[in-house]
Scaffold this active site. Structure first.
Site, PDB file in Angstrom:
ATOM      1  N   CYS A  38       0.861  -1.172   0.000  1.00 25.43           N
ATOM      2  CA  CYS A  38       0.000   0.000   0.000  1.00 25.43           C
ATOM      3  C   CYS A  38       0.898   1.221   0.000  1.00 25.43           C
ATOM      4  O   CYS A  38       2.093   1.128   0.258  1.00 25.43           O
ATOM      5  CB  CYS A  38      -0.877   0.010   1.238  1.00 25.43           C
ATOM      6  SG  CYS A  38      -1.900  -1.466   1.375  1.00 25.43           S
ATOM      7  N   ARG A  49       1.645   1.413  -6.020  1.00 26.75           N
ATOM      8  CA  ARG A  49       1.801   0.446  -4.928  1.00 26.75           C
ATOM      9  C   ARG A  49       0.514  -0.318  -4.627  1.00 26.75           C
ATOM     10  O   ARG A  49       0.522  -1.301  -3.894  1.00 26.75           O
ATOM     11  CB  ARG A  49       2.254   1.170  -3.658  1.00 26.75           C
ATOM     12  CG  ARG A  49       3.556   1.903  -3.809  1.00 26.75           C
ATOM     13  CD  ARG A  49       3.915   2.626  -2.530  1.00 26.75           C
ATOM     14  NE  ARG A  49       4.265   1.693  -1.487  1.00 26.75           N
ATOM     15  CZ  ARG A  49       5.497   1.246  -1.264  1.00 26.75           C
ATOM     16  NH1 ARG A  49       6.488   1.658  -2.018  1.00 26.75           N
ATOM     17  NH2 ARG A  49       5.736   0.402  -0.292  1.00 26.75           N
ATOM     18  N   TRP A  96      -3.648  -1.988  -1.528  1.00 29.93           N
ATOM     19  CA  TRP A  96      -3.620  -3.280  -2.200  1.00 29.93           C
ATOM     20  C   TRP A  96      -4.143  -4.255  -1.168  1.00 29.93           C
ATOM     21  O   TRP A  96      -3.530  -4.467  -0.128  1.00 29.93           O
ATOM     22  CB  TRP A  96      -2.197  -3.628  -2.631  1.00 29.93           C
ATOM     23  CG  TRP A  96      -2.117  -4.917  -3.392  1.00 29.93           C
ATOM     24  CD1 TRP A  96      -2.375  -5.108  -4.718  1.00 29.93           C
ATOM     25  CD2 TRP A  96      -1.764  -6.207  -2.874  1.00 29.93           C
ATOM     26  NE1 TRP A  96      -2.202  -6.425  -5.059  1.00 29.93           N
ATOM     27  CE2 TRP A  96      -1.832  -7.124  -3.947  1.00 29.93           C
ATOM     28  CE3 TRP A  96      -1.405  -6.679  -1.620  1.00 29.93           C
ATOM     29  CZ2 TRP A  96      -1.549  -8.480  -3.800  1.00 29.93           C
ATOM     30  CZ3 TRP A  96      -1.123  -8.035  -1.472  1.00 29.93           C
ATOM     31  CH2 TRP A  96      -1.188  -8.914  -2.551  1.00 29.93           C
ATOM     32  N   ASN A 145       0.559   0.444   5.858  1.00 36.19           N
ATOM     33  CA  ASN A 145       1.098  -0.402   4.788  1.00 36.19           C
ATOM     34  C   ASN A 145       1.725  -1.597   5.488  1.00 36.19           C
ATOM     35  O   ASN A 145       2.647  -1.423   6.286  1.00 36.19           O
ATOM     36  CB  ASN A 145       2.165   0.365   4.011  1.00 36.19           C
ATOM     37  CG  ASN A 145       2.955  -0.534   3.067  1.00 36.19           C
ATOM     38  OD1 ASN A 145       2.425  -1.527   2.573  1.00 36.19           O
ATOM     39  ND2 ASN A 145       4.202  -0.188   2.817  1.00 36.19           N
ATOM     40  N   GLY A 146       1.230  -2.786   5.216  1.00 34.29           N
ATOM     41  CA  GLY A 146       1.809  -3.971   5.848  1.00 34.29           C
ATOM     42  C   GLY A 146       0.735  -4.866   6.413  1.00 34.29           C
ATOM     43  O   GLY A 146      -0.422  -4.826   5.969  1.00 34.29           O
ATOM     44  N   GLU A 167       9.625 -14.804 -19.049  1.00 31.10           N
ATOM     45  CA  GLU A 167       9.339 -13.379 -18.873  1.00 31.10           C
ATOM     46  C   GLU A 167       8.248 -12.927 -19.861  1.00 31.10           C
ATOM     47  O   GLU A 167       7.326 -12.201 -19.498  1.00 31.10           O
ATOM     48  CB  GLU A 167      10.628 -12.562 -19.047  1.00 31.10           C
ATOM     49  CG  GLU A 167      10.482 -11.061 -18.957  1.00 31.10           C
ATOM     50  CD  GLU A 167       9.906 -10.565 -17.633  1.00 31.10           C
ATOM     51  OE1 GLU A 167       9.769 -11.351 -16.678  1.00 31.10           O
ATOM     52  OE2 GLU A 167       9.549  -9.379 -17.576  1.00 31.10           O
ATOM     53  N   LYS A 202       4.597 -11.447 -18.872  1.00 28.46           N
ATOM     54  CA  LYS A 202       4.116 -10.147 -19.347  1.00 28.46           C
ATOM     55  C   LYS A 202       2.713 -10.294 -19.930  1.00 28.46           C
ATOM     56  O   LYS A 202       1.826  -9.511 -19.635  1.00 28.46           O
ATOM     57  CB  LYS A 202       5.025  -9.572 -20.447  1.00 28.46           C
ATOM     58  CG  LYS A 202       6.350  -9.015 -20.042  1.00 28.46           C
ATOM     59  CD  LYS A 202       6.294  -7.796 -19.159  1.00 28.46           C
ATOM     60  CE  LYS A 202       6.176  -8.156 -17.725  1.00 28.46           C
ATOM     61  NZ  LYS A 202       7.351  -8.243 -16.927  1.00 28.46           N
ATOM     62  N   GLU A 229       0.036 -11.149 -17.181  1.00 25.85           N
ATOM     63  CA  GLU A 229      -0.271 -10.137 -16.165  1.00 25.85           C
ATOM     64  C   GLU A 229      -0.969  -8.913 -16.724  1.00 25.85           C
ATOM     65  O   GLU A 229      -1.733  -8.276 -16.019  1.00 25.85           O
ATOM     66  CB  GLU A 229       0.954  -9.764 -15.327  1.00 25.85           C
ATOM     67  CG  GLU A 229       1.998  -8.935 -15.992  1.00 25.85           C
ATOM     68  CD  GLU A 229       3.198  -8.639 -15.076  1.00 25.85           C
ATOM     69  OE1 GLU A 229       3.038  -8.537 -13.852  1.00 25.85           O
ATOM     70  OE2 GLU A 229       4.309  -8.501 -15.611  1.00 25.85           O
ATOM     71  N   HIS A 272       6.644 -33.946 -22.856  1.00 23.82           N
ATOM     72  CA  HIS A 272       6.310 -34.663 -21.625  1.00 23.82           C
ATOM     73  C   HIS A 272       5.005 -34.152 -21.006  1.00 23.82           C
ATOM     74  O   HIS A 272       4.751 -34.405 -19.835  1.00 23.82           O
ATOM     75  CB  HIS A 272       7.465 -34.551 -20.624  1.00 23.82           C
ATOM     76  CG  HIS A 272       8.737 -35.150 -21.146  1.00 23.82           C
ATOM     77  ND1 HIS A 272       8.916 -36.496 -21.287  1.00 23.82           N
ATOM     78  CD2 HIS A 272       9.862 -34.564 -21.631  1.00 23.82           C
ATOM     79  CE1 HIS A 272      10.122 -36.732 -21.819  1.00 23.82           C
ATOM     80  NE2 HIS A 272      10.709 -35.571 -22.035  1.00 23.82           N
ATOM     81  N   LYS A 307       2.869  -2.935  -7.580  1.00 24.44           N
ATOM     82  CA  LYS A 307       4.268  -2.826  -7.997  1.00 24.44           C
ATOM     83  C   LYS A 307       5.231  -3.348  -6.943  1.00 24.44           C
ATOM     84  O   LYS A 307       6.280  -3.885  -7.265  1.00 24.44           O
ATOM     85  CB  LYS A 307       4.565  -1.352  -8.310  1.00 24.44           C
ATOM     86  CG  LYS A 307       5.916  -1.112  -8.941  1.00 24.44           C
ATOM     87  CD  LYS A 307       5.949  -1.622 -10.356  1.00 24.44           C
ATOM     88  CE  LYS A 307       7.316  -1.474 -10.986  1.00 24.44           C
ATOM     89  NZ  LYS A 307       7.439  -2.313 -12.196  1.00 24.44           N
TER      90      LYS A 307
HETATM   91  O1  M6R Z   1      10.411  -5.468  -6.803  1.00 20.65           O
HETATM   92  P1  M6R Z   1      10.749  -6.865  -7.178  1.00 20.65           P
HETATM   93  O2  M6R Z   1      11.707  -6.934  -8.308  1.00 20.65           O
HETATM   94  O3  M6R Z   1      11.248  -7.679  -6.021  1.00 20.65           O
HETATM   95  O4  M6R Z   1       9.395  -7.500  -7.656  1.00 20.65           O
HETATM   96  C1  M6R Z   1       9.291  -8.860  -7.984  1.00 20.65           C
HETATM   97  C2  M6R Z   1       7.985  -9.159  -8.669  1.00 20.65           C
HETATM   98  O5  M6R Z   1       6.906  -8.827  -7.845  1.00 20.65           O
HETATM   99  C3  M6R Z   1       7.840  -8.416  -9.997  1.00 20.65           C
HETATM  100  O6  M6R Z   1       8.900  -8.672 -10.838  1.00 20.65           O
HETATM  101  C4  M6R Z   1       6.521  -8.821 -10.680  1.00 20.65           C
HETATM  102  O7  M6R Z   1       6.596 -10.147 -11.093  1.00 20.65           O
HETATM  103  C5  M6R Z   1       6.227  -7.880 -11.849  1.00 20.65           C
HETATM  104  N1  M6R Z   1       4.819  -7.547 -11.871  1.00 20.65           N
HETATM  105  C6  M6R Z   1       6.536  -8.459 -13.168  1.00 20.65           C
HETATM  106  O8  M6R Z   1       6.187  -7.659 -14.224  1.00 20.65           O
END
Ligand code: M6R
Length: 612
Positions: A2, A27, A74, A100-101, A485, A489, A492, A508, A607
């Site tokens: 958050c 956030r 969040w 936050n937490g 990756e 992308k 998400e 497999h 994020k």
């Molecule tokens: O801040 P971080 O690099 O530790 O974050 C790790 C993941 O949460 C972050 O890479 C997440 O998978 C992204 N949404 C990917 O696009």
């Protein structure tokens, strides 16, 4: 996960709080809320959705209040509903709290305040605190918070206000959720991250874990929660840039950040070469210590882990040392075997990811040396490591990582090169040659991003495949983490199910998924596994699936095995991942755009992930 902001000063603060929240929205954006300390008491507004929804209802709160705080959520405990949006007020509207937490002992805390006769208005963990304050307040808010602190388990940064002490905000921090103070002229800010108040002041102080902060307009006091002793923290100058928080003419932050990759990569490389020689200042280990290492473990989450997986191949190849990469949230619960000759590399762009931090702590406790790779100076990850290597990507706002990924891969490449050099696996000439090629990568990245023909091809592919129900990504060796990756992308930001598989493993199991309605995205750039990839793509085509391959310019052989080829420039195979990922980022971006989705704020994501 958050974002929190507080202001105490002489100016009406409603707009300052709203603007701060807009900068923190990356956030979390499930809901937003604010409470202002007005002459009449505590004024609150809350709304489900992003900060603009809060702005729309903000007429309800005082336009003249000069003390206030806000929150962007969040969701962890409780559905995304207005009643679960922060801040929470006590029943008599005397106290306001936002956090936050997480309070891990929230079940007991909620039971305790309920037994004491309070009626909880939300399903959150945070609300319990406001009722505890109500019961325990003795006329000194800071000391009441300090007394309550040991009863709160978990990890958090919270702010509280009280109608009876209208000139101050009290904050507290346990574990990694960040809390930073902004010192202005006769005004003070508190926030999860400096961009929340950077337009107003660059003078900052960090609230350390285990501290209470008492913020008034003209003074800030830090106290240890243990004994209330006053602590001094230097005032530093924030180095984040404000411009980064604007879209700069791009339709989204993600698109802007994709296009910032040449600069991010170049900046990450630039500070590492002095007069053509590679230096990894800040790594925190001497060359002798690096030579003595007999094992490397890389931990991270999501995109950061994918960068780590690229690093794994390179460290083994150049550094000649056994290397493993694992998901931080899994690794931390394994009984990992360690000794001082294990080098742990923790990757986190935000520097706040809870699981990565926990993995680092465990590794250090078991005697390993830990190096952090992060994009945020002074972040929790940076402070928990023996050494820090910074990516220089600048602030990334889009939730889907793009420029931070290629910067992390760049840094892992530099690290592998350095290990190769100090461990005697690479000659000085080899290091210089690879270094030169690395330094020409930003130009090649720019070429891919400027490639109009590829852009048109990606548009065509997005139009054709955006309504398909599933995408399979296939790769081998360095192509595999790039597929992982690319698949992350797409899922998400477009919500299309994807899977990423080692191409040799397809037969497999995943091959059962293939049919004439399956797009298969393959990374098949030039490498020693190219022929193997080509055979796997034939197996895919034999099932009627449609192959979209990323290939190397000049190698037209791939066209015999794919329906569509996205060519990226030639460089040495070890550096190809940085180029190969670009069309996959853009494909995901364009598909999400076709589906009308908000790529900067995909549903359910945030994020920074400060929960386990
Ligand atoms: O801040 P971080 O690099 O530790 O974050 C790790 C993941 O949460 C972050 O890479 C997440 O998978 C992204 N949404 C990917 O696009």
């Amino acid at each position: 996960m958050c974002g929190i902001i507080g202001y105490v000063g002489a100016r009406p603060c409603k707009e300052l709080v709203l603007k701060g929240l807009e900068h923190l929205e990356y956030r979390g954006y499930d809901s937003a809320g604010m409470v202002l300390v007005s002459d009449a008491g505590l004024d609150r507004a809350r709304a489900v959705g992003p900060v603009k929804a809060l702005r729309a209802v903000s007429d309800a709160v005082s336009a003249t209040a000069t003390v206030g705080m806000g929150h962007t959520r969040w969701a962890t405990h409780g559905l995304v509903e207005e009643r679960n949006a922060h801040p929470f007020l006590s029943e008599d509207s005397r106290f306001g709290v936002l956090m936050n937490g997480i309070f891990e002992n929230y079940i007991e805390l909620r039971a305790e305040v309920t037994a004491a006769g309070h009626t909880l208005s939300s399903d959150t963990d945070t609300e319990a605190l406001v009722h505890l304050l109500e019961d325990e307040y003795d006329g000194d808010l800071a000391e009441t918070v300090r007394r309550l602190y040991p009863r709160l388990e978990g990890h958090f940064a919270f702010l509280v206000v009280c109608r009876d002490e209208p000139d101050r905000i009290i904050g507290a921090r346990l574990a990694w959720p960040p809390l930073v103070v902004g010192r202005g002229d006769g005004e003070t800010f508190l926030a999860s991250f400096t961009p929340a108040f950077l337009e107003e002041t660059r003078s900052i102080q960090i609230v350390e874990e285990g501290e209470i902060v008492i913020a008034t307009a003209d003074n800030v006091e830090f106290r240890a929660v243990t004994d209330g002793s006053v602590r001094e923290h230097p005032i530093e100058q924030a180095d984040e840039s404000l411009e980064v928080a604007a879209k700069g003419g791009y339709e989204t932050f993600m698109l802007k950040e994709i296009h910032e990759q040449p600069t991010a990569i170049a900046d990450t490389i630039a500070e590492r070469f002095h007069h053509g020689e590679l230096h990894l200042d800040g790594i925190g280990l001497t060359d002798d210590e690096l030579r003595a290492m007999n094992r490397v473990l890389i931990v991270g989450c999501g995109t950061a882990l994918h960068a780590g997986l690229v690093g794994r191949y390179l460290i083994e190849e150049w550094g000649g040392v056994a290397t493993e990469a694992d998901v931080a949230s899994e690794w931390r619960y394994r009984n990992g075997v360690f000794d001082p000759k294990t080098l742990v590399i923790a990757i986190s762009q935000s520097g706040e990811t809870a699981d990565t931090l926990a993995a680092m702590q465990i590794a250090r406790e078991r005697g390993a040396r830990v190096v952090a790779v992060t994009n945020i100076m002074g972040s929790a990850v940076a402070r928990a490591a023996d050494g820090v290597l910074y990516t220089r990507a600048g602030l990334e706002i889009g939730v889907a990582a793009s420029k931070t990924f290629t910067s992390q891969v760049t840094l892992m490449t530099l690290l592998a090169l350095h290990l190769g050099a100090v461990r005697g696996n690479l000659t000085t000439q080899q290091v210089a040659e690879i270094g030169n090629e690395l330094r020409s990568l930003p130009d090649l990245v720019q070429r891919v991003l400027d490639d109009k023909a590829m852009d048109a091809q990606l548009d065509m592919l997005a139009d054709r495949f955006c309504h398909d129900r599933f995408f399979l990504y296939l790769g081998r060796h360095l192509g595999l983490p790039i597929c992982q990756e690319g698949a992350l992308k797409l899922k998400e930001i477009s919500y299309i199910p994807t899977d990423a598989y080692a191409a040799g493993e397809m037969k497999h199991g995943p091959i059962a998924l293939l049919g004439d309605d399956t797009p298969v995205v393959a990374v098949a750039t030039d490498s020693h596994v190219f022929e193997k990839m080509a055979s796997n793509l034939e197996e895919v085509r034999a099932r009627g699936a449609h192959v979209i391959a990323v290939g190397t310019e000049g190698n037209t052989a791939i066209a015999q095995h794919a329906e569509h080829v996205l060519y990226v420039p030639r460089t040495r195979p070890e550096l190809q991942p940085i180029l190969a990922v670009l069309p996959l980022q853009m494909l995901a971006y364009k598909i999400a755009g076709r589906l009308g989705l908000d790529v900067d704020r995909p549903r359910n994501l945030a994020k920074t992930v400060t929960v386990e």
